[in-house]
Design a protein around this motif. Structure first.
Motif, PDB file in Angstrom:
ATOM      1  N   ARG A  13       0.822  -1.214   0.000  1.00 10.34           N
ATOM      2  CA  ARG A  13       0.000   0.000   0.000  1.00 10.34           C
ATOM      3  C   ARG A  13       0.853   1.260   0.000  1.00 10.34           C
ATOM      4  O   ARG A  13       0.454   2.288  -0.534  1.00 10.34           O
ATOM      5  CB  ARG A  13      -0.948   0.028   1.195  1.00 10.34           C
ATOM      6  N   LEU A  14       2.039   1.185   0.603  1.00  7.80           N
ATOM      7  CA  LEU A  14       2.916   2.353   0.644  1.00  7.80           C
ATOM      8  C   LEU A  14       3.557   2.657  -0.709  1.00  7.80           C
ATOM      9  O   LEU A  14       4.011   3.767  -0.953  1.00  7.80           O
ATOM     10  CB  LEU A  14       4.012   2.152   1.693  1.00  7.80           C
ATOM     11  N   LEU A  15       3.583   1.683  -1.584  1.00 10.62           N
ATOM     12  CA  LEU A  15       4.232   1.845  -2.883  1.00 10.62           C
ATOM     13  C   LEU A  15       3.233   2.306  -3.947  1.00 10.62           C
ATOM     14  O   LEU A  15       3.082   1.691  -4.990  1.00 10.62           O
ATOM     15  CB  LEU A  15       4.908   0.532  -3.292  1.00 10.62           C
ATOM     16  N   ILE A  16       2.565   3.414  -3.677  1.00 12.74           N
ATOM     17  CA  ILE A  16       1.550   3.920  -4.603  1.00 12.74           C
ATOM     18  C   ILE A  16       2.161   4.662  -5.784  1.00 12.74           C
ATOM     19  O   ILE A  16       1.521   4.821  -6.810  1.00 12.74           O
ATOM     20  CB  ILE A  16       0.529   4.822  -3.884  1.00 12.74           C
ATOM     21  N   ASP A  17       3.392   5.121  -5.644  1.00 14.87           N
ATOM     22  CA  ASP A  17       4.080   5.817  -6.728  1.00 14.87           C
ATOM     23  C   ASP A  17       4.267   4.844  -7.898  1.00 14.87           C
ATOM     24  O   ASP A  17       4.846   3.779  -7.724  1.00 14.87           O
ATOM     25  CB  ASP A  17       5.431   6.319  -6.223  1.00 14.87           C
ATOM     26  N   PRO A  18       3.793   5.184  -9.102  1.00 12.48           N
ATOM     27  CA  PRO A  18       3.949   4.282 -10.251  1.00 12.48           C
ATOM     28  C   PRO A  18       5.402   3.910 -10.536  1.00 12.48           C
ATOM     29  O   PRO A  18       5.679   2.828 -11.049  1.00 12.48           O
ATOM     30  CB  PRO A  18       3.354   5.062 -11.421  1.00 12.48           C
ATOM     31  N   ASN A  19       6.326   4.774 -10.179  1.00 15.55           N
ATOM     32  CA  ASN A  19       7.744   4.487 -10.384  1.00 15.55           C
ATOM     33  C   ASN A  19       8.269   3.412  -9.437  1.00 15.55           C
ATOM     34  O   ASN A  19       9.378   2.915  -9.618  1.00 15.55           O
ATOM     35  CB  ASN A  19       8.588   5.759 -10.220  1.00 15.55           C
ATOM     36  N   LEU A  20       7.490   3.081  -8.426  1.00 14.39           N
ATOM     37  CA  LEU A  20       7.904   2.078  -7.456  1.00 14.39           C
ATOM     38  C   LEU A  20       7.106   0.782  -7.568  1.00 14.39           C
ATOM     39  O   LEU A  20       7.285  -0.128  -6.776  1.00 14.39           O
ATOM     40  CB  LEU A  20       7.776   2.638  -6.032  1.00 14.39           C
ATOM     41  N   SER A  21       6.229   0.680  -8.559  1.00 11.37           N
ATOM     42  CA  SER A  21       5.360  -0.494  -8.679  1.00 11.37           C
ATOM     43  C   SER A  21       6.146  -1.794  -8.897  1.00 11.37           C
ATOM     44  O   SER A  21       5.660  -2.869  -8.568  1.00 11.37           O
ATOM     45  CB  SER A  21       4.328  -0.299  -9.787  1.00 11.37           C
ATOM     46  N   ASP A  22       7.354  -1.709  -9.437  1.00 10.57           N
ATOM     47  CA  ASP A  22       8.177  -2.914  -9.625  1.00 10.57           C
ATOM     48  C   ASP A  22       8.551  -3.573  -8.304  1.00 10.57           C
ATOM     49  O   ASP A  22       8.939  -4.733  -8.283  1.00 10.57           O
ATOM     50  CB  ASP A  22       9.481  -2.569 -10.359  1.00 10.57           C
ATOM     51  N   PHE A  23       8.435  -2.838  -7.219  1.00  6.73           N
ATOM     52  CA  PHE A  23       8.836  -3.362  -5.922  1.00  6.73           C
ATOM     53  C   PHE A  23       7.690  -4.003  -5.147  1.00  6.73           C
ATOM     54  O   PHE A  23       7.897  -4.559  -4.076  1.00  6.73           O
ATOM     55  CB  PHE A  23       9.486  -2.252  -5.082  1.00  6.73           C
ATOM     56  N   LYS A  24       6.487  -3.918  -5.692  1.00  7.42           N
ATOM     57  CA  LYS A  24       5.353  -4.574  -5.035  1.00  7.42           C
ATOM     58  C   LYS A  24       5.540  -6.080  -5.092  1.00  7.42           C
ATOM     59  O   LYS A  24       6.163  -6.611  -6.005  1.00  7.42           O
ATOM     60  CB  LYS A  24       4.034  -4.174  -5.685  1.00  7.42           C
ATOM     61  N   ILE A  25       4.982  -6.760  -4.117  1.00  9.71           N
ATOM     62  CA  ILE A  25       5.166  -8.210  -4.002  1.00  9.71           C
ATOM     63  C   ILE A  25       3.808  -8.883  -3.960  1.00  9.71           C
ATOM     64  O   ILE A  25       2.941  -8.497  -3.182  1.00  9.71           O
ATOM     65  CB  ILE A  25       5.968  -8.542  -2.728  1.00  9.71           C
ATOM     66  N   GLN A  26       3.649  -9.884  -4.801  1.00  5.05           N
ATOM     67  CA  GLN A  26       2.423 -10.686  -4.820  1.00  5.05           C
ATOM     68  C   GLN A  26       2.699 -11.985  -4.072  1.00  5.05           C
ATOM     69  O   GLN A  26       3.712 -12.635  -4.308  1.00  5.05           O
ATOM     70  CB  GLN A  26       2.010 -10.995  -6.264  1.00  5.05           C
ATOM     71  N   LYS A  52      14.640  14.711  -0.173  1.00  3.53           N
ATOM     72  CA  LYS A  52      13.715  14.792   0.971  1.00  3.53           C
ATOM     73  C   LYS A  52      12.294  14.340   0.641  1.00  3.53           C
ATOM     74  O   LYS A  52      11.545  13.975   1.534  1.00  3.53           O
ATOM     75  CB  LYS A  52      13.674  16.221   1.519  1.00  3.53           C
ATOM     76  N   ASP A  53      11.912  14.346  -0.629  1.00  2.06           N
ATOM     77  CA  ASP A  53      10.538  13.987  -0.978  1.00  2.06           C
ATOM     78  C   ASP A  53      10.226  12.520  -0.686  1.00  2.06           C
ATOM     79  O   ASP A  53       9.074  12.157  -0.477  1.00  2.06           O
ATOM     80  CB  ASP A  53      10.219  14.328  -2.430  1.00  2.06           C
ATOM     81  N   LYS A  54      11.219  11.653  -0.638  1.00  6.38           N
ATOM     82  CA  LYS A  54      10.998  10.235  -0.338  1.00  6.38           C
ATOM     83  C   LYS A  54      11.331   9.890   1.115  1.00  6.38           C
ATOM     84  O   LYS A  54      11.207   8.749   1.531  1.00  6.38           O
ATOM     85  CB  LYS A  54      11.855   9.350  -1.246  1.00  6.38           C
ATOM     86  N   GLU A  55      11.740  10.883   1.900  1.00  5.72           N
ATOM     87  CA  GLU A  55      12.168  10.623   3.276  1.00  5.72           C
ATOM     88  C   GLU A  55      11.058  10.004   4.126  1.00  5.72           C
ATOM     89  O   GLU A  55      11.295   9.050   4.872  1.00  5.72           O
ATOM     90  CB  GLU A  55      12.672  11.908   3.921  1.00  5.72           C
ATOM     91  N   GLU A  56       9.858  10.528   4.018  1.00  5.71           N
ATOM     92  CA  GLU A  56       8.743  10.005   4.821  1.00  5.71           C
ATOM     93  C   GLU A  56       8.430   8.553   4.437  1.00  5.71           C
ATOM     94  O   GLU A  56       8.191   7.721   5.302  1.00  5.71           O
ATOM     95  CB  GLU A  56       7.506  10.886   4.674  1.00  5.71           C
ATOM     96  N   LEU A  57       8.427   8.264   3.140  1.00  2.06           N
ATOM     97  CA  LEU A  57       8.197   6.895   2.689  1.00  2.06           C
ATOM     98  C   LEU A  57       9.282   5.970   3.251  1.00  2.06           C
ATOM     99  O   LEU A  57       8.982   4.893   3.756  1.00  2.06           O
ATOM    100  CB  LEU A  57       8.187   6.813   1.166  1.00  2.06           C
ATOM    101  N   PHE A  58      10.523   6.404   3.181  1.00  2.00           N
ATOM    102  CA  PHE A  58      11.629   5.602   3.697  1.00  2.00           C
ATOM    103  C   PHE A  58      11.441   5.322   5.190  1.00  2.00           C
ATOM    104  O   PHE A  58      11.579   4.183   5.642  1.00  2.00           O
ATOM    105  CB  PHE A  58      12.964   6.308   3.451  1.00  2.00           C
TER     106      PHE A  58
END
Length: 72
Positions: A13-26, A52-58
């Motif tokens: 759910r945290l990986l909502i950024d389309p650029n990070l969709s490759d990291f989702k796990i099924q 800094k824009d990805k700091e909160e996600l990290f």
């Protein structure tokens, strides 16, 4: 739902950024599979690399990933 499944759901759910969709796990991955994706994800979202824009996600996803590494 198992604790691992709940953690994976939160992780995905945290990986909502389309650029990070490759990291989702099924499904429930093996430890090695998760470790590979996790290392690549950290390189992509670490504040020192991504700014800094990805700091909160990290900060949010890091503890989830650490717990998953222990449980898998």
């Amino acid at each position: 739902m198992t604790h691992i499944a709940q953690l994976l759901e939160r992780y995905n759910r945290l990986l909502i950024d389309p650029n990070l969709s490759d990291f989702k796990i099924q499904g429930i991955p093996g430890r090695d599979e998760f470790r590979k994706k996790y290392k690549k994800l950290v390189l992509r979202i670490h504040p020192d690399k991504a700014g800094k824009d990805k700091e909160e996600l990290f900060k949010t996803i890091f503890p989830i990933c650490e717990e998953l590494m222990e449980k898998l």
